[in-house]
Design an enzyme around this catalytic site. Structure first.
Site, PDB file in Angstrom:
ATOM      1  N   ASP A 487       0.603  -1.168  -0.541  1.00 56.86           N
ATOM      2  CA  ASP A 487       0.209  -0.077  -0.160  1.00 56.86           C
ATOM      3  C   ASP A 487       0.740   1.223  -0.039  1.00 56.86           C
ATOM      4  O   ASP A 487       0.621   2.400  -0.187  1.00 56.86           O
ATOM      5  CB  ASP A 487      -1.259   0.507   1.275  1.00 56.86           C
ATOM      6  CG  ASP A 487      -2.477  -0.342   0.954  1.00 56.86           C
ATOM      7  OD1 ASP A 487      -2.516  -0.815  -0.350  1.00 56.86           O
ATOM      8  OD2 ASP A 487      -2.765  -0.889   2.030  1.00 56.86           O
TER       9      ASP A 487
HETATM   10  C1  GLC Z   1      -0.459   2.562   6.415  1.00 55.24           C
HETATM   11  C2  GLC Z   1      -0.296   1.349   6.875  1.00 55.24           C
HETATM   12  C3  GLC Z   1      -0.105  -0.145   5.393  1.00 55.24           C
HETATM   13  C4  GLC Z   1      -1.651   0.145   5.348  1.00 55.24           C
HETATM   14  C5  GLC Z   1      -1.694   1.512   5.039  1.00 55.24           C
HETATM   15  C6  GLC Z   1      -2.877   1.726   4.442  1.00 55.24           C
HETATM   16  O1  GLC Z   1       0.478   3.151   4.862  1.00 55.24           O
HETATM   17  O2  GLC Z   1       1.165   1.682   6.631  1.00 55.24           O
HETATM   18  O3  GLC Z   1       0.860  -1.085   6.358  1.00 55.24           O
HETATM   19  O4  GLC Z   1      -1.693  -1.123   4.606  1.00 55.24           O
HETATM   20  O5  GLC Z   1      -1.579   2.157   5.817  1.00 55.24           O
HETATM   21  O6  GLC Z   1      -4.444   1.127   5.410  1.00 55.24           O
HETATM   22  C1  GLC Z   2      -1.507  -3.952   5.615  1.00 54.99           C
HETATM   23  C2  GLC Z   2      -2.363  -4.140   4.643  1.00 54.99           C
HETATM   24  C3  GLC Z   2      -2.479  -4.710   3.498  1.00 54.99           C
HETATM   25  C4  GLC Z   2      -1.234  -4.521   2.923  1.00 54.99           C
HETATM   26  C5  GLC Z   2      -0.165  -4.584   3.429  1.00 54.99           C
HETATM   27  C6  GLC Z   2       1.117  -3.732   3.084  1.00 54.99           C
HETATM   28  O1  GLC Z   2      -1.308  -5.256   6.396  1.00 54.99           O
HETATM   29  O2  GLC Z   2      -3.697  -3.899   5.452  1.00 54.99           O
HETATM   30  O3  GLC Z   2      -3.608  -4.338   2.793  1.00 54.99           O
HETATM   31  O4  GLC Z   2      -0.903  -5.454   1.960  1.00 54.99           O
HETATM   32  O5  GLC Z   2      -0.084  -3.830   5.252  1.00 54.99           O
HETATM   33  O6  GLC Z   2       1.008  -2.827   3.028  1.00 54.99           O
END
Ligand code: GLC
Ligand code: GLC
Length: 815
Positions: A487
């Protein structure tokens, strides 16, 4: 250092001191009514939606930590001394303390001043209430004159509003107290048909429902005035902060035990029967009262608890293993499936790290959760698949998240995470392999933006794949969109505004940045889909996606290979991300795992070379890092990933979710020691002995462990709700132990560490039971003995429901 121990026989983790490094949580309920509970009774409950139907309050960044919970106070009425049998919130000395977190229940016991207390907390299966069963025993030489005060603070339903909209909230609170039951009915007068109740099995000496009357002015939960005084104010809340407290008083002879049952519950009345008498403003209690009366009886509670335990035994019996490694056994047999069930039920909404307010059910998260959950409750998996598919768009894309109450997509987050739809293919494939229920593919499911079209589920899968092919970039790799699995790799964002969302801001047109990861994921999904299409008489489609997978694999080999590992992406300007040409962010874990899993580079040595690079550059004693070297400064063109200080989260922590991909890849490469070695590094049970470093619960995986670039290397965060749960269960059970459901049977193809003599397993699969016994062949198996007959290869054919099949492998003639 440890703060407790595993009691495997009872399937419990036993915490032996209350001051754990962080609150160590458990979950009550895995269905509609759910809550979190810490080892000192902190936490809260909600019904279905943690934001919109919150029953009780919790203060995430309050001090002291873990404030708000299911609190009880015991008071010695002779001396006036009082304490909390769960330690919080009074935090006074206890003569003994023990918290047992079990599967969907928690039992906290303690003793003080010769009074022993044990409280069992659980949600009975199928009910929308939680039970607190308190037992108090007098262990003194003489009689004990005792009081019990209970305490919950009600949330005014919408947790976001509850924490912010005080100009309204301080005037809306309403309760009723009737027949010893406290009813919280804020907003029931208008559009809510639901209320909460807090009941007690004993006649009340007093009660309170206005928080400030219970606590007294300027006091905290550690020193409530009512408890200090030994007398409730019998307050009836109007506005301010509705609260529930019962006061029960009793005399115990030496050795005598008293049982008191408290119920906290949620109830919905039919709209036309909200009030009694009709036309009044008085709650109609006719429907809820019998439920309360029933659950206040000790026999009902005992039976409910028995059923809860039985339901877990039966759920876990789908796979039980006996390996030479105790940490593996307890994770596979108990805690990992439990965490998968909780994660599936809660998605990413309620934990110590998720406030329940901001995250709905994530599309990719939920699809991956399915991989670890599908065998535990296939019926619920089926329903979830259909819900998820209904948040897909006609383009094949998907809403990134949806709201659990309404099941509608979250407009604020929207779509455009280009990996999302591919996970649906993996989730459905896992479901089909487990159940054989091909009828699901014929279920009509609408698109979120075209409700009148209801194509069969199968078509959704096809569109998911098509979505990738419709969005290829300059190198013929998939366009990344807002982000892929990571993300925080936001290649079209270019955000310079503080507070702007990295995930939803798109400052440049997203038509150049590409993802090697999505390329690998596409190959994997297309190869999963082809045999499904074939079975359904769609041979041309199957051929097409096999060919597209080949093509994509070739593109990855050409443009996704950096020389010693797979590149991660191409940014907006066409520059490679995850390349030796850079000083930082040279190698990322995700494409190494996913590309090898999809079969890219297996035949030409790239796969093994990539895995060797992972070992040389990313592996640490605390797990495999997400990337190296971590980014030391903010990169406009990369986005959130570089917003994190080095070693945290996506910027080079051990992002545990990704580690099992490498375990699976190592197993596919036949390297059992490497695969299992990685597993042990993040297995929380192995890490139990460094609990002072790890700090999170030793019985569940955490999303991340601080990486080598962080000052606190080895410290875990974001435990419980993480895709790590599903993927680790997949890696250890399906690839290292090698027991995999397939469309046509049960695969037994282990890749074990050399030191293991073998293992045994019992797997229930499509109605039959498979008793599996493997002697470590030291290499890949070439044949099996099935009920005494030799079978070439490693696929055990499907047995009829009810059958017991004996599978042995690795005997003479192997290896
Ligand atoms: C923040 C977190 C990440 C997550 C994203 C979406 O960036 O670090 O892990 O997936 O939020 O909410
Ligand atoms: C968090 C989010 C997931 C994403 C991951 C890596 O675990 O829930 O959707 O893939 O972060 O960013």
């Amino acid at each position: 250092m440890r703060y407790g121990y595993f009691d495997d026989e009872h399937r419990e983790y036993v915490i032996t001191r209350p001051d754990t490094p962080l609150p160590w949580l458990n979950y009550l309920g895995t269905d509609a009514y759910v809550g979190i509970i810490s080892n000192t009774a902190g936490g809260y409950s909600c019904y279905r939606d943690a934001r919109l139907r919150r029953l009780t309050r919790y203060r995430y960044n309050g001090v002291p930590a873990d404030s708000g919970g299911r609190y009880l106070y015991l008071r010695d009425n002779r001396s006036g001394e009082y304490w909390s049998p769960s330690w919080q919130p009074t935090r006074g000395d206890l003569d003994s303390y023990e918290c047992r977190h079990g599967l969907s229940y928690t039992r906290i016991s303690s003793a003080r001043l010769g009074v022993r207390a044990e409280t069992l907390y659980f949600v009975p299966p199928g009910e929308t209430l939680e039970v607190w069963r308190l037992r108090v025993r007098n262990e003194r030489g003489g009689p004990a004159d005792l009081s019990v005060f209970s305490s919950v603070e009600f949330c005014l339903w919408d947790a976001q509003d509850d924490a912010t909209n005080f100009q309204r909230n301080y005037s809306t609170g309403e309760v009723e107290v009737d027949g010893g039951v406290i009813y919280h009915k804020t907003e029931y007068r208008e559009r809510r048909d639901h209320f909460a109740y807090f009941a007690c099995s004993e006649p009340l000496t007093g009660f309170d429902t206005q928080r400030e009357e219970f606590l007294g002015p300027y006091r905290g939960w550690d020193r409530p005035l009512a408890v200090e005084r030994g007398e409730s104010a019998n307050s009836v809340a109007h506005g301010w902060a509705p609260h529930g407290s019962h006061h029960v008083r009793f005399l115990l002879a030496p050795g005598e035990t008293k049982e008191v049952i408290f119920l906290l519950g949620y109830w919905e009345n039919p709209r036309e029967a909200k009030f009694d008498p009709p036309g009044s403003q008085i709650l109609n209690k006719a429907l809820v009262r019998p439920v309360i009366d029933r659950w206040l009886r000790p026999e009902t509670v005992a039976e409910g608890f028995r059923q809860l335990r039985e339901s877990w035994s039966s759920r876990l019996s789908v796979l039980q293993v006996g390996t030479p490694d105790q940490d593996t056994n307890r994770m596979v047999n108990i805690w990992n499936p439990y965490q998968c069930m909780v994660t599936f039920a809660m998605s990413r909404s309620v934990s110590l790290f998720e406030s329940g307010i901001s995250r709905g059910i994530g599309f990719r998260d939920s699809c991956q959760d399915l991989l670890g959950f599908v065998q535990l409750a296939p019926g619920r998996a089926r329903a979830r698949i259909l819900d998820l598919a209904a948040t897909q768009l006609a383009s094949g894309g998907a809403y990134h998240q949806y709201q659990p109450l309404t099941k509608t997509g979250n407009d604020a987050i929207g779509s455009g995470f280009n990996d999302d739809p591919l996970w649906l293919v993996l989730g459905v494939a896992a479901y089909l392999k487990e159940t054989g229920d091909e009828a699901i593919l014929d279920e009509p499911v609408p698109y979120a933006d075209a409700a009148d079209v209801r194509p069969p589920l199968q078509e959704h899968l096809e569109r998911s794949l098509r979505y990738t092919l419709d969005r290829l970039g300059p190198h013929q790799l998939p366009l990344i969109g807002r982000a892929d699995w990571n993300d925080c790799l936001n290649l079209n964002c270019f955000s310079a505004e503080p507070g702007q969302s990295f995930q939803t801001t798109e400052n440049v047109a997203g038509d150049t940045a590409e993802s090697v990861f999505i390329g690998g994921l596409f190959v994997l999904a297309a190869r999963e889909y082809a045999p499904i299409a074939e079975r359904r008489g769609r041979a041309a489609e199957a051929r097409c996606y096999r060919a597209e997978a080949e093509k994509m694999a070739a593109v990855i080999a050409e443009h996704g290979w950096d020389g010693a590992w797979f590149r991660r992406a191409y940014d907006h300007s066409g520059r490679a991300v995850g390349s030796a040409a850079d000083d930082e962010g040279q190698i990322f874990i995700e494409p190494q795992g996913i590309c090898v899993m999809s079969g890219v580079g297996i035949d030409d040595g790239m796969a093994v070379r990539a895995l060797d690079s992972v070992r040389e550059r990313l592996a640490t004693s605390h797990g495999i890092l997400l990337l190296q070297p971590a980014y030391t400064s903010y990169h406009l063109e990369l986005g959130e990933i570089s917003s994190y200080p080095p070693g945290y989260k996506e910027n080079g922590s051990v992002f545990c979710h990704t580690n099992p991909w490498v375990m699976i890849a190592e197993a596919m490469a036949g390297r059992g020691d490497a695969a299992f070695g990685y597993y042990q590094r993040i297995n929380p049970s192995v890490r139990e002995e460094i609990s002072e470093v790890h700090r999170c619960e030793p019985y569940v995986y955490a999303q991340m462990i601080a990486g080598r670039d962080a000052p606190a290397q080895g410290e875990a965060k974001n435990s419980w709700l993480t895709g790590t749960a599903a993927w680790n269960l997949v890696a250890i059970t399906q690839w290292i132990l090698g027991i995999r459901a397939e469309l046509d049977g049960l695969r037994v193809d282990p890749v074990l560490p050399a030191a293991w003599p073998g293992f045994t397993a019992t797997r229930r699969f499509r109605g039959a039971t498979y008793q599996i016994s493997v002697r470590n062949p030291g290499t890949r198996l070439t044949h099996l003995e099935v009920d005494g007959r030799r079978i070439e290869g490693t696929l055990v054919p499907l047995a009829p429901p009810g059958a017991t099949v004996h599978v042995t492998a690795g005997g003479q003639g192997q290896g």
